[in-house]
Design an enzyme around this catalytic site. Structure first.
Site, short mmCIF file in Angstrom:
data_model
loop_
_atom_site.label_atom_id
_atom_site.label_comp_id
_atom_site.label_asym_id
_atom_site.label_seq_id
_atom_site.Cartn_x
_atom_site.Cartn_y
_atom_site.Cartn_z
N HIS A 133 10.78 4.33 9.09
CA HIS A 133 9.71 3.59 8.86
C HIS A 133 8.98 3.36 10.31
O HIS A 133 7.75 2.79 10.16
CB HIS A 133 9.91 2.30 8.22
CG HIS A 133 10.50 1.07 9.07
ND1 HIS A 133 11.85 1.11 9.28
CD2 HIS A 133 9.89 0.30 9.61
CE1 HIS A 133 11.98 0.04 10.15
NE2 HIS A 133 10.96 -0.56 10.20
C1 UD1 Z 1 6.68 -4.03 9.76
C2 UD1 Z 1 6.88 -4.69 10.88
C3 UD1 Z 1 8.10 -3.95 11.70
C4 UD1 Z 1 9.26 -3.93 10.74
C5 UD1 Z 1 8.91 -3.61 9.43
C6 UD1 Z 1 10.08 -3.73 8.50
C7 UD1 Z 1 4.98 -5.19 12.41
C8 UD1 Z 1 4.11 -4.76 13.59
N1 UD1 Z 1 5.85 -4.01 12.19
O1 UD1 Z 1 6.43 -2.67 9.72
O2 UD1 Z 1 8.52 -4.33 12.92
O3 UD1 Z 1 10.23 -3.17 11.31
O4 UD1 Z 1 7.68 -4.28 9.03
O5 UD1 Z 1 10.00 -2.91 7.17
O6 UD1 Z 1 4.84 -6.33 12.26
N2 UD1 Z 1 3.04 -1.40 2.63
C9 UD1 Z 1 2.90 -1.62 1.18
N3 UD1 Z 1 3.66 -2.46 0.53
C10 UD1 Z 1 4.15 -3.49 1.31
C11 UD1 Z 1 4.21 -3.18 2.51
C12 UD1 Z 1 3.31 -2.53 3.27
O7 UD1 Z 1 2.53 -0.48 0.62
O8 UD1 Z 1 4.54 -4.29 0.59
C13 UD1 Z 1 2.29 -0.44 3.45
C14 UD1 Z 1 0.75 -0.35 3.89
O9 UD1 Z 1 0.32 0.79 3.48
C15 UD1 Z 1 0.71 -1.04 5.12
C16 UD1 Z 1 1.91 0.05 5.69
O10 UD1 Z 1 2.97 -0.13 4.60
O11 UD1 Z 1 -0.36 -0.26 5.80
C17 UD1 Z 1 2.61 -0.79 6.87
O12 UD1 Z 1 2.95 -2.16 6.60
P1 UD1 Z 1 2.88 -3.07 7.96
O13 UD1 Z 1 3.50 -4.44 7.29
O14 UD1 Z 1 1.77 -3.00 8.56
O15 UD1 Z 1 4.12 -2.45 8.90
P2 UD1 Z 1 5.61 -1.97 8.46
O16 UD1 Z 1 5.56 -0.56 9.01
O17 UD1 Z 1 6.10 -2.47 7.22
N1 UDP Z 2 16.69 -2.68 3.53
C1 UDP Z 2 16.72 -2.92 2.22
N2 UDP Z 2 16.29 -1.93 1.28
C2 UDP Z 2 15.88 -0.89 1.98
C3 UDP Z 2 15.58 -0.71 3.32
C4 UDP Z 2 16.26 -1.70 4.09
O1 UDP Z 2 17.36 -4.08 1.82
O2 UDP Z 2 15.36 0.02 1.32
C5 UDP Z 2 17.07 -4.00 4.35
C6 UDP Z 2 18.24 -3.60 5.40
O3 UDP Z 2 19.34 -3.71 4.69
C7 UDP Z 2 18.09 -4.58 6.63
C8 UDP Z 2 16.66 -4.71 6.57
O4 UDP Z 2 16.13 -4.20 5.24
O5 UDP Z 2 18.59 -5.90 6.28
C9 UDP Z 2 15.91 -4.11 7.54
O6 UDP Z 2 14.47 -4.03 7.40
P1 UDP Z 2 13.76 -2.81 7.89
O7 UDP Z 2 14.55 -1.78 8.35
O8 UDP Z 2 12.44 -2.58 7.07
O9 UDP Z 2 13.18 -3.61 9.39
P2 UDP Z 2 13.79 -3.52 10.78
O10 UDP Z 2 15.18 -4.07 10.64
O11 UDP Z 2 13.62 -2.21 11.65
O12 UDP Z 2 12.83 -4.42 11.41
#
Ligand code: UD1
Ligand code: UDP
Length: 390
Positions: free
Chosen positions: A205
């Site tokens: 991601h």
């Molecule tokens: C964010 C965090 C990242 C973390 C990740 C965990 C920042 C800069 N990044 O990244 O550090 O590892 O969360 O998963 O804060 N979207 C949906 N539904 C949702 C949420 C997001 O469709 O419920 C889509 C939207 O199109 C959005 C994209 O995902 O633009 C990215 O979401 P965003 O929260 O900006 O960043 P993440 O990649 O989720």
């Molecule tokens: N996770 C989850 N379901 C998923 C993917 C991740 O419950 O489909 C959990 C995972 O076990 C961990 C957390 O989400 O506890 C990690 O989140 P993510 O990988 O989105 O973010 P990061 O740790 O890289 O910031």
């Protein structure tokens, strides 16, 4: 003690759960959700799975550019803190929600008092300045009154940045969460996993891996291996696949993001895990499952040093090579308890109580946080030698 906790993204719900449980035994907590993650599978599912109360306040910020999201969080969070008047503010990890909450907390004076700021999972460094998370975590650490570090490595980073006297090693709250979940996860294994024993579990991601079509296509090529892959798809990755039409190879079963308990079950039953997630790398280690990190660096260097994680970067065929490496896949290696003993949450509550007492005492003595009386303007100050002649 009244604590206002700010969370917003999936990994923060996991990290906050054990602390929320421990904190609420003796203290009052207001749980604020910024709304950064909002799909049921990315947000509400975690509150259900982790058996924590739903947020008291949801700022409903949603998705956007870094600047737009952070700005909106700043704007919406400030009045909530003013209204709730907490003793302190607790933030987790390195997302935009962390950054926004830290910035609001560090500058706010409520009724003549500045609430303290504490940062959980402090001191992580990838040393990659292009990562938005690196920027977020550095700012949070430097603004915090207390940096709560998960590992000795993180403590060393804080020390090198001159933050040692505001830092405490408490262990990793993700161990607490994992131990809690492991006892409840067994019957949550998704059907796709039950039907395909020996699967490789994949999550992907990070912006640098999935936003550019060429890069995502390259990773999909790497996943075309002689083994079933189960891939719970983050919405960010889903979006690029949809927009560009990049398909997953035929050996890959794509599923929706799963809840935390199902994820813990998926991890523990996997043959191996390939991921760019921080949390998943650590959970692989805790589960005793070899992990291949689809990045150029990792913050969780202990997992690599212990021989359980391999960072393959841009090495073509790196994933298949790691899976074929018998020594790397061997599960009899030791797994030192680098991430603590599962009691980080209790230590955090104790550390916050001490911080709260120190902060109160300091504010009483110095008046810190009180609106300062303006210093006399220079034009009105006069050196004795300038006394007007009689
Ligand atoms: C964010 C965090 C990242 C973390 C990740 C965990 C920042 C800069 N990044 O990244 O550090 O590892 O969360 O998963 O804060 N979207 C949906 N539904 C949702 C949420 C997001 O469709 O419920 C889509 C939207 O199109 C959005 C994209 O995902 O633009 C990215 O979401 P965003 O929260 O900006 O960043 P993440 O990649 O989720
Ligand atoms: N996770 C989850 N379901 C998923 C993917 C991740 O419950 O489909 C959990 C995972 O076990 C961990 C957390 O989400 O506890 C990690 O989140 P993510 O990988 O989105 O973010 P990061 O740790 O890289 O910031």
């Amino acid at each position: 003690m009244r604590v206002l906790t700010v969370v917003g993204a999936r990994p923060q719900f996991v990290k906050a759960a054990p602390v929320t449980r421990a904190l609420r035994v003796r203290h009052q907590e207001t749980l604020v959700h910024t709304g950064q993650h909002y799909d049921d599978a990315m947000s509400a599912a975690f509150f259900r799975d982790l058996e924590i109360p739903p947020p008291d306040v949801n700022l409903e910020v949603g998705s956007g550019s870094h600047a737009a999201m952070t700005a909106e969080m700043l704007r919406r969070l400030e009045p909530v803190i003013e209204q709730r008047e907490p003793d302190g503010i607790l933030v987790y990890g390195d997302t935009n929600s962390t950054l926004a909450a830290a910035l609001v907390a560090a500058k706010l004076v409520v009724n003549g008092r500045r609430p303290w700021l504490a940062h959980v999972e402090a001191g992580l460094r990838s040393f990659n300045p292009l990562m938005p998370e690196e920027c977020n975590r550095i700012v949070a650490d430097h603004l915090a009154d207390l940096s709560l570090a998960p590992t000795a490595t993180a403590m060393n980073h804080l020390e090198r940045e001159g933050l040692a006297d505001r830092a405490e090693l408490v262990g990793d709250v993700m161990v607490d969460a994992h131990l809690w979940a492991a006892q409840r996860a067994e019957d949550q294994l998704p059907a796709a996993a039950r039907a395909n024993p020996g699967y490789l579990l994949v999550t992907l991601h990070r912006a640098e891996n999935v936003d550019h079509p060429d890069r995502l296509a390259r990773w999909m090529g790497e996943l075309a291996i002689d083994r079933r892959v189960i891939f719970p798809l983050h919405p960010r990755t889903r979006q690029t696949m949809k927009k560009t039409g990049i398909p997953a190879p035929s050996n890959v079963t794509v599923i929706d993001p799963v809840g935390y308990l199902a994820m813990v079950a998926l991890e523990s039953h996997a043959y191996a895990i390939a991921t760019d997630s921080g949390g998943v790398q650590k959970e692989a280690y805790l589960s005793g499952v070899p992990c291949i990190t689809l990045r150029n660096e990792t913050e969780w260097t202990e997992t690599v040093e212990a021989g359980w994680n391999r960072v393959i970067g841009d090495e073509a065929g790196g994933l298949a090579a790691a899976l074929a490496d018998v020594a790397f896949m061997n599960r009899t290696k030791s797994r030192p308890a680098h991430y603590g003993d599962g009691r980080a949450a209790a230590r955090i509550v104790t550390a916050l109580e001490a911080l709260n007492a120190r902060h109160r005492a300091q504010q009483q003595i110095t008046g810190e946080g009180l609106p300062q009386a303006s210093p006399p303007t220079p034009s009105l100050r006069r050196h004795p030698s300038e006394a007007p002649a009689r």
